[in-house]
Write a protein that holds these residues in place. Structure first.
Motif, PDB file in Angstrom:
ATOM      1  N   ARG A   1       4.945 -33.299   1.950  1.00  0.00           N
ATOM      2  CA  ARG A   1       3.786 -32.511   1.530  1.00  0.00           C
ATOM      3  C   ARG A   1       2.661 -32.658   2.551  1.00  0.00           C
ATOM      4  O   ARG A   1       2.420 -33.751   3.064  1.00  0.00           O
TER       5      ARG A   1
ATOM      6  N   GLU B   1      -0.002 -34.104  -7.529  1.00  0.00           N
ATOM      7  CA  GLU B   1       0.766 -34.395  -8.737  1.00  0.00           C
ATOM      8  C   GLU B   1       0.939 -33.144  -9.592  1.00  0.00           C
ATOM      9  O   GLU B   1      -0.021 -32.434  -9.904  1.00  0.00           O
ATOM     10  N   GLY B   2       2.169 -32.856  -9.943  1.00  0.00           N
ATOM     11  CA  GLY B   2       2.462 -31.711 -10.799  1.00  0.00           C
ATOM     12  C   GLY B   2       2.574 -30.386 -10.078  1.00  0.00           C
ATOM     13  O   GLY B   2       2.840 -29.361 -10.725  1.00  0.00           O
ATOM     14  N   VAL B   3       2.390 -30.366  -8.762  1.00  0.00           N
ATOM     15  CA  VAL B   3       2.522 -29.104  -8.022  1.00  0.00           C
ATOM     16  C   VAL B   3       4.003 -28.875  -7.728  1.00  0.00           C
ATOM     17  O   VAL B   3       4.649 -29.711  -7.096  1.00  0.00           O
ATOM     18  N   PRO B   4       4.569 -27.763  -8.188  1.00  0.00           N
ATOM     19  CA  PRO B   4       5.988 -27.489  -7.941  1.00  0.00           C
ATOM     20  C   PRO B   4       6.213 -27.048  -6.496  1.00  0.00           C
ATOM     21  O   PRO B   4       5.344 -27.223  -5.651  1.00  0.00           O
ATOM     22  N   ARG B   5       7.342 -26.431  -6.239  1.00  0.00           N
ATOM     23  CA  ARG B   5       7.652 -25.998  -4.881  1.00  0.00           C
ATOM     24  C   ARG B   5       6.936 -24.687  -4.556  1.00  0.00           C
ATOM     25  O   ARG B   5       7.506 -23.716  -4.074  1.00  0.00           O
ATOM     26  N   LYS B   6       5.654 -24.667  -4.886  1.00  0.00           N
ATOM     27  CA  LYS B   6       4.801 -23.523  -4.566  1.00  0.00           C
ATOM     28  C   LYS B   6       3.614 -24.029  -3.754  1.00  0.00           C
ATOM     29  O   LYS B   6       3.549 -25.209  -3.394  1.00  0.00           O
TER      30      LYS B   6
ATOM     31  N   GLY C   1      -0.153 -24.980  -3.755  1.00  0.00           N
ATOM     32  CA  GLY C   1      -1.241 -25.305  -4.659  1.00  0.00           C
ATOM     33  C   GLY C   1      -2.577 -24.875  -4.066  1.00  0.00           C
ATOM     34  O   GLY C   1      -2.895 -25.206  -2.928  1.00  0.00           O
TER      35      GLY C   1
ATOM     36  N   HIS D   1       9.214 -25.534   3.071  1.00  0.00           N
ATOM     37  CA  HIS D   1       9.267 -24.272   2.329  1.00  0.00           C
ATOM     38  C   HIS D   1       8.182 -23.271   2.708  1.00  0.00           C
ATOM     39  O   HIS D   1       8.351 -22.072   2.445  1.00  0.00           O
TER      40      HIS D   1
ATOM     41  N   HIS E   1       0.472 -21.594  -7.021  1.00  0.00           N
ATOM     42  CA  HIS E   1       0.327 -22.511  -8.151  1.00  0.00           C
ATOM     43  C   HIS E   1      -1.161 -22.827  -8.245  1.00  0.00           C
ATOM     44  O   HIS E   1      -1.730 -23.447  -7.341  1.00  0.00           O
TER      45      HIS E   1
END
Length: 268
Positions: free
Chosen positions: A73, A92-97, A99, A168, A206
């Protein structure tokens, strides 16, 4: 997961300002959350074309392997951001998108609409072009279209703070960097509009808690609209300290010559 904070501070004025007012808070945040801290002080792209547009564009190639290759990241933060010591982990809590905060709903959607309606009305009699520009801020699709992009998008992606995954998202950022030219400089937000458009086009947004990118200029505007007058210097100092205490990351974008004064009050 290995992660790093990355910023860009090109030129002595920007680098010295970041070191004097921001570095200590950023370093404490990085240590608390197990992040490395990378400060880039030279252009990543040193071509003539790159030099002809704002360094703001150079966040787009930041995911290349020589910078981001060893990280899962990358947390991009503009160098005019102050980090509150109580800020939690942004990743924390950020998916594969990707933020990012949605500027269209900051501080609140109706408050923002009221602000830009007022600016539009004030400009109509003296500068119709400026009035049209302020009007575009009322709808994210119009905001993108004003730059020459397709009229689409439900959010205004605020690109001053981004949570990225190099594996990604590198292709998207570099596509923006190499496929778009600067249209209108600062008044048209440099790289922000095409990057906002492309992130939403690929359904990669996200939305982060707005406290991770609290825009001081809009908070001041909101307060002055409530008071129906300008803040006095003493009121402004007290208000800025209050909003910093409530924010996670306080972003001083758009304040131009006032930035150093605000930083001094917030970090002394």
């Amino acid at each position: 997961m290995k992660a790093a904070i990355v910023t860009l501070a090109i030129g002595d004025a920007y680098l010295n300002r970041w070191r004097a007012h921001c570095e200590s808070g950023w370093s404490r945040y990085a240590e608390r959350h197990g992040l490395e801290l990378i400060v880039i002080d030279k252009p990543l792209d040193q071509t003539f074309c790159a030099a002809a547009r704002s360094p703001a564009w150079q966040k787009c190639p930041v995911l290349r392997p020589d910078i981001a290759g060893s990280f899962d990241r990358i947390i991009w933060i503009d160098s005019d951001v102050l980090i509150n010591d109580r800020a939690p982990s942004i990743a924390e809590g950020v998916p594969r998108k990707i933020g990012a905060t949605d500027e269209h709903v900051f501080p609140l959607q109706q408050v923002r609409r009221d602000m830009f309606m007022l600016l539009k009305q004030q400009a109509e009699a003296v500068d119709p072009g400026l009035a049209k520009r302020w009007a575009s801020y009322l709808d994210p699709a119009d905001w993108h279209a004003a730059w020459g992009l397709p009229r689409s998008g439900r959010s205004i992606v605020q690109t001053g703070v981004l949570v990225l995954a190099p594996k990604h998202h590198r292709e998207l950022l570099e596509h923006v960097y190499y496929s778009y030219e600067d249209h209108g400089g600062e008044p048209m937000n440099y790289e922000m509009r095409p990057l906002s458009f492309e992130i939403q086009k690929q359904d990669l947004l996200h939305v982060l808690d707005s406290r991770f990118n609290a825009l001081l200029i809009f908070l001041i505007m909101q307060k002055q609209m409530q008071l129906r007058r300008a803040l006095t210097p003493d009121e402004c100092v007290a208000f800025v300290r209050l909003v910093f205490d409530q924010a996670y990351f306080l972003h001083l974008a758009g304040l131009k010559d006032s930035v150093n004064e605000f930083l001094t009050h917030l970090t002394k």
